[in-house]
Write a protein that holds these residues in place. Structure first.
Motif, PDB file in Angstrom:
ATOM      1  N   LYS A 382       0.686  -1.347  -0.114  1.00  0.00           N
ATOM      2  CA  LYS A 382      -0.075   0.060  -0.049  1.00  0.00           C
ATOM      3  C   LYS A 382       0.991   1.372   0.159  1.00  0.00           C
ATOM      4  CE  LYS A 382      -4.045  -2.101   0.281  1.00  0.00           C
ATOM      5  NZ  LYS A 382      -5.198  -2.009  -0.848  1.00  0.00           N
ATOM      6  N   GLU A 383       1.892   1.293   0.366  1.00  0.00           N
ATOM      7  CA  GLU A 383       2.896   2.422   0.534  1.00  0.00           C
ATOM      8  C   GLU A 383       4.355   2.015  -0.012  1.00  0.00           C
ATOM      9  OE1 GLU A 383       3.209   3.796   4.702  1.00  0.00           O
ATOM     10  OE2 GLU A 383       1.167   4.218   4.587  1.00  0.00           O
ATOM     11  N   GLU A 384       4.891   3.111  -0.392  1.00  0.00           N
ATOM     12  CA  GLU A 384       6.263   2.955  -0.892  1.00  0.00           C
ATOM     13  C   GLU A 384       7.215   2.201  -0.197  1.00  0.00           C
ATOM     14  OE1 GLU A 384       9.812   5.753  -3.265  1.00  0.00           O
ATOM     15  OE2 GLU A 384       7.779   6.686  -2.165  1.00  0.00           O
ATOM     16  N   ILE A 385       8.022   1.226  -0.652  1.00  0.00           N
ATOM     17  CA  ILE A 385       9.242   0.607   0.108  1.00  0.00           C
ATOM     18  C   ILE A 385      10.282   0.674  -0.570  1.00  0.00           C
ATOM     19  CG2 ILE A 385       7.604  -1.029   1.139  1.00  0.00           C
ATOM     20  CD1 ILE A 385       8.446  -3.034  -1.028  1.00  0.00           C
ATOM     21  N   ILE A 386      11.455   0.261  -0.293  1.00  0.00           N
ATOM     22  CA  ILE A 386      12.738   0.144  -0.657  1.00  0.00           C
ATOM     23  C   ILE A 386      12.789  -0.739  -1.858  1.00  0.00           C
ATOM     24  CG2 ILE A 386      15.182  -0.301  -0.436  1.00  0.00           C
ATOM     25  CD1 ILE A 386      14.846   0.763   2.283  1.00  0.00           C
ATOM     26  N   ASP A 387      13.538  -0.535  -2.880  1.00  0.00           N
ATOM     27  CA  ASP A 387      13.638  -1.548  -3.928  1.00  0.00           C
ATOM     28  C   ASP A 387      14.849  -2.581  -3.646  1.00  0.00           C
ATOM     29  OD1 ASP A 387      13.423  -2.853  -6.266  1.00  0.00           O
ATOM     30  OD2 ASP A 387      14.445  -1.207  -7.482  1.00  0.00           O
ATOM     31  N   ALA A 388      14.414  -3.185  -2.777  1.00  0.00           N
ATOM     32  CA  ALA A 388      15.418  -4.371  -2.333  1.00  0.00           C
ATOM     33  C   ALA A 388      15.689  -5.599  -3.054  1.00  0.00           C
ATOM     34  CB  ALA A 388      15.161  -4.532  -0.704  1.00  0.00           C
ATOM     35  N   ARG A 389      16.554  -6.300  -2.900  1.00  0.00           N
ATOM     36  CA  ARG A 389      16.816  -7.562  -3.700  1.00  0.00           C
ATOM     37  C   ARG A 389      15.921  -8.581  -3.398  1.00  0.00           C
ATOM     38  NH1 ARG A 389      22.573 -10.763  -4.218  1.00  0.00           N
ATOM     39  NH2 ARG A 389      21.667 -12.533  -5.657  1.00  0.00           N
ATOM     40  N   LYS A 390      15.146  -9.229  -4.136  1.00  0.00           N
ATOM     41  CA  LYS A 390      13.868 -10.221  -3.752  1.00  0.00           C
ATOM     42  C   LYS A 390      14.637 -11.474  -3.680  1.00  0.00           C
ATOM     43  CE  LYS A 390      10.217  -7.220  -5.149  1.00  0.00           C
ATOM     44  NZ  LYS A 390       8.966  -7.005  -6.221  1.00  0.00           N
ATOM     45  N   SER A 391      13.991 -12.303  -2.801  1.00  0.00           N
ATOM     46  CA  SER A 391      14.590 -13.851  -2.856  1.00  0.00           C
ATOM     47  C   SER A 391      13.119 -14.579  -2.434  1.00  0.00           C
ATOM     48  CB  SER A 391      15.626 -13.920  -1.696  1.00  0.00           C
ATOM     49  OG  SER A 391      15.688 -15.330  -1.355  1.00  0.00           O
ATOM     50  N   VAL A 392      12.813 -15.483  -3.424  1.00  0.00           N
ATOM     51  CA  VAL A 392      11.796 -16.492  -3.126  1.00  0.00           C
ATOM     52  C   VAL A 392      11.955 -17.224  -1.756  1.00  0.00           C
ATOM     53  CG1 VAL A 392      10.584 -18.666  -4.073  1.00  0.00           C
ATOM     54  CG2 VAL A 392      11.443 -16.787  -5.535  1.00  0.00           C
ATOM     55  N   ILE A 393      12.957 -17.668  -1.482  1.00  0.00           N
ATOM     56  CA  ILE A 393      13.234 -18.436  -0.218  1.00  0.00           C
ATOM     57  C   ILE A 393      13.051 -17.457   1.026  1.00  0.00           C
ATOM     58  CG2 ILE A 393      15.003 -19.441   1.189  1.00  0.00           C
ATOM     59  CD1 ILE A 393      14.291 -21.175  -0.916  1.00  0.00           C
ATOM     60  N   THR A 394      13.464 -16.337   1.124  1.00  0.00           N
ATOM     61  CA  THR A 394      13.509 -15.486   2.550  1.00  0.00           C
ATOM     62  C   THR A 394      12.143 -14.686   2.438  1.00  0.00           C
ATOM     63  OG1 THR A 394      14.738 -13.721   1.475  1.00  0.00           O
ATOM     64  CG2 THR A 394      16.091 -15.449   2.677  1.00  0.00           C
ATOM     65  N   ASP A 395      11.915 -14.541   0.963  1.00  0.00           N
ATOM     66  CA  ASP A 395      10.517 -13.454   0.932  1.00  0.00           C
ATOM     67  C   ASP A 395       9.114 -14.298   0.749  1.00  0.00           C
ATOM     68  OD1 ASP A 395      12.442 -11.455   1.065  1.00  0.00           O
ATOM     69  OD2 ASP A 395      12.120 -10.770  -0.910  1.00  0.00           O
ATOM     70  N   VAL A 396       9.223 -15.697   0.398  1.00  0.00           N
ATOM     71  CA  VAL A 396       8.017 -16.225   0.200  1.00  0.00           C
ATOM     72  C   VAL A 396       7.937 -17.560   0.986  1.00  0.00           C
ATOM     73  CG1 VAL A 396       6.394 -17.449  -1.423  1.00  0.00           C
ATOM     74  CG2 VAL A 396       7.695 -15.342  -2.048  1.00  0.00           C
ATOM     75  N   VAL A 397       9.086 -18.632   0.856  1.00  0.00           N
ATOM     76  CA  VAL A 397       9.089 -19.686   1.625  1.00  0.00           C
ATOM     77  C   VAL A 397       8.922 -19.539   2.972  1.00  0.00           C
ATOM     78  CG1 VAL A 397      10.066 -21.916   1.710  1.00  0.00           C
ATOM     79  CG2 VAL A 397      10.002 -20.979  -0.247  1.00  0.00           C
ATOM     80  N   PHE A 398      10.066 -18.627   3.576  1.00  0.00           N
ATOM     81  CA  PHE A 398      10.101 -18.729   4.973  1.00  0.00           C
ATOM     82  C   PHE A 398       8.788 -17.798   5.639  1.00  0.00           C
ATOM     83  CE2 PHE A 398      14.476 -19.194   6.717  1.00  0.00           C
ATOM     84  CZ  PHE A 398      14.934 -20.310   5.738  1.00  0.00           C
ATOM     85  N   PRO A 399       8.287 -16.959   5.043  1.00  0.00           N
ATOM     86  CA  PRO A 399       7.239 -16.458   5.814  1.00  0.00           C
ATOM     87  C   PRO A 399       5.918 -17.238   5.655  1.00  0.00           C
ATOM     88  CG  PRO A 399       8.113 -14.648   4.155  1.00  0.00           C
ATOM     89  CD  PRO A 399       8.910 -15.952   3.983  1.00  0.00           C
ATOM     90  N   VAL A 400       5.626 -18.564   4.568  1.00  0.00           N
ATOM     91  CA  VAL A 400       4.537 -19.175   4.405  1.00  0.00           C
ATOM     92  C   VAL A 400       4.909 -20.146   5.815  1.00  0.00           C
ATOM     93  CG1 VAL A 400       3.855 -21.270   3.234  1.00  0.00           C
ATOM     94  CG2 VAL A 400       4.047 -19.162   2.189  1.00  0.00           C
ATOM     95  N   ILE A 401       6.232 -20.600   6.105  1.00  0.00           N
ATOM     96  CA  ILE A 401       6.503 -21.497   7.059  1.00  0.00           C
ATOM     97  C   ILE A 401       6.209 -20.991   8.524  1.00  0.00           C
ATOM     98  CG2 ILE A 401       8.118 -22.643   8.389  1.00  0.00           C
ATOM     99  CD1 ILE A 401       9.467 -23.159   5.391  1.00  0.00           C
ATOM    100  N   SER A 402       6.339 -19.465   8.578  1.00  0.00           N
ATOM    101  CA  SER A 402       6.417 -18.857   9.695  1.00  0.00           C
ATOM    102  C   SER A 402       4.835 -18.607  10.058  1.00  0.00           C
ATOM    103  CB  SER A 402       6.848 -17.117   9.536  1.00  0.00           C
ATOM    104  OG  SER A 402       8.258 -17.513   9.297  1.00  0.00           O
ATOM    105  N   VAL A 403       4.084 -18.436   8.933  1.00  0.00           N
ATOM    106  CA  VAL A 403       2.427 -18.451   9.523  1.00  0.00           C
ATOM    107  C   VAL A 403       2.191 -19.807   9.988  1.00  0.00           C
ATOM    108  CG1 VAL A 403       0.281 -18.021   8.454  1.00  0.00           C
ATOM    109  CG2 VAL A 403       2.005 -16.699   7.811  1.00  0.00           C
ATOM    110  N   ILE A 404       2.635 -20.724   9.204  1.00  0.00           N
ATOM    111  CA  ILE A 404       2.157 -22.425   9.670  1.00  0.00           C
ATOM    112  C   ILE A 404       2.803 -22.593  11.146  1.00  0.00           C
ATOM    113  CG2 ILE A 404       2.609 -24.715   9.373  1.00  0.00           C
ATOM    114  CD1 ILE A 404       2.717 -24.061   6.437  1.00  0.00           C
TER     115      ILE A 404
END
Length: 458
Positions: A382-404
């Motif tokens: 919803k708001e502006e963020i830094i254009d950081a380097r994205k990673s499927v592992i740290t930005d998707v896989v780990f968050p999904v596991i975190s929610v579980i």
């Protein structure tokens, strides 16, 4: 005095925010559940914590504003979600700080042989500690960083010495008593340690996991750190790894030397009861005091900056977002300190009834922040963020596991214990303090802040 924290100071602050009283005062709790498997339970808990920590570290590379979970939630889902997370997080952080300050005073009085139930003793010690923390903070970030670094070094040194001495004792005596804990029985002759199954394992891991919490607060003061978008994602997981090694080492040597004392000791600093040498016991007790003080220093740094972040976004009054000549959010600090003082005093320093706010606020963060990281990765924020380097592992896989993992945590949480108390006769009754605290913290305050914020906009 407004010099920003460098990488290793951030690592030490993270360690200081996590290692508190638990490993010194109550390491036998997990042992009662897991028996001789306790050291390895801590490793499993460290993995659990590391997954969440990496997720929070991933969020910190996209958003470098103060406030941690508040700023992440606002950037990902908008002002209203951020406001709810921010208000509940701020209230819980202020209460938690007051609880930790109370714990320091009561335990210090007990160690000194003084009456820790005497309200005059507790109040005087409590106010002196809060005054000392005020002085440390108003001196500036550089001075606070120095105190935080020293207190972290002190607690780590005490734990490291304990591990080394324990290894020497084990090697020189050639004895290993770790299995002795399995022989302990209850009054009726039944085994004290339950048989290990899936339920016992999960419960024990969750109990050990609480010894790793605190990492979620570190980024609250991101603007007071040097290159937070680069240093935080590295510092937080590294700190978790260091703490995991320390916890594993402490629990392992303690259980190999005297696991019975670890489980049954009635001393204030339970870890000290494992050793017979007075010098070692003195080092452990001193380390416990330093550790309790250090985690209060960390809390006095994190909590006001959540308030400051919301004030700068117009959710709270603007004067709470202003800083003094030493670049400290003094107004926010004073308000936070007042809350941290008044709430424990109002409840006569009995915090069981209101700690539920802190627990629930933590669960909320452990769900919202991982989901926010996924939103950042997808570019749907919803708001502006830094254009950081994205990673499927740290930005998707780990968050999904975190929610579980958080859902499991919520399922296994002792809800009944939080909303009921046992009186002196052993009878159980409704914990009205906890219920009232929940209503105030999760309904009344968020609604009041929402109404005030929207009235300002109109």
């Amino acid at each position: 005095m407004n010099k920003k924290m460098k990488f290793w100071s951030i690592v030490l602050l993270t360690i200081n925010s996590i290692i508190g009283t638990g490993i010194f005062l109550s390491p036998g709790g997990v042992t009662k559940q897991a028996g001789s498997m306790a050291p390895f339970i801590y490793i499993c808990a460290a993995i659990f914590a590391a997954v969440l920590a990496v997720t929070f570290a991933a969020a910190s590379k996209y958003v470098v504003k103060n406030g941690a979970a508040y700023s992440y939630a606002r950037a990902a889902f908008g002002a209203n979600t951020g406001m709810f997370i921010g208000v509940t997080r701020y209230v819980s952080a202020s209460i938690a700080w007051g609880v930790m300050a109370t714990g320091v005073v009561k335990n210090a009085l007990s160690i000194a042989g003084m009456d820790s139930k005497n309200m005059v003793n507790v109040t005087v010690g409590f106010l002196v500690l809060m005054l000392l923390l005020f002085i440390i903070n108003v001196k500036g970030t550089a001075f606070l960083t120095l105190i935080s670094d020293l207190s972290t070094a002190g607690k780590m040194a005490a734990l490291a010495i304990t591990i080394v001495v324990g290894i020497v004792i084990i090697v020189t005596t050639g004895e290993n008593h770790i299995s002795d804990v399995e022989l302990l029985t209850n009054a009726d002759g039944s085994p004290l340690i339950p048989a290990m199954d899936a339920t016992v394992f999960v419960t024990a891991v969750i109990s050990a996991f609480y010894a790793f919490t605190g990492f979620e607060s570190v980024a609250s003061g991101a603007s007071d750190m040097e290159n937070p978008e680069k240093n935080l994602p590295k510092a937080i997981p590294l700190a978790i790894g260091i703490i995991a090694v320390i916890y594993f080492g402490i629990v392992l040597v303690a259980m190999m030397i005297n696991p019975v004392a670890l489980v049954q000791s009635e001393e204030v600093v339970v870890l000290a009861s494992v050793f017979s040498n007075k010098i070692v016991r003195g080092i452990i007790v001193l380390g416990a005091l330093i550790s309790m003080f250090g985690i209060n220093v960390a809390a006095s740094f994190h909590s006001p900056r959540v308030c400051e972040a919301m004030a700068k976004d117009g959710i709270l009054p603007a004067f709470l977002g202003k800083r003094n000549a030493n670049d400290i959010p003094l107004n926010a600090f004073v308000l936070t300190a007042v809350l941290a003082i008044i709430v424990p005093m109002s409840f006569m320093y009995d915090m069981q009834g209101i700690m539920i706010i802190s627990a629930i606020a933590r669960f909320a963060q452990f769900i919202i922040v991982p989901l926010g990281v996924i939103v950042f990765f997808m570019g749907k924020q919803k708001e502006e963020i830094i254009d950081a380097r994205k990673s499927v592992i740290t930005d998707v896989v780990f968050p999904v596991i975190s929610v579980i993992l958080t859902v499991i945590l919520l399922y296994k949480f002792n809800w009944k214990g939080q909303f009921s108390v046992t009186d002196e006769t052993g009878a159980s009754r409704i914990n009205w303090y906890a219920i009232i605290a929940m209503i105030i913290g999760y309904v009344v305050l968020p609604v009041a802040v929402y109404v005030n914020s929207n009235s300002k906009k109109k």
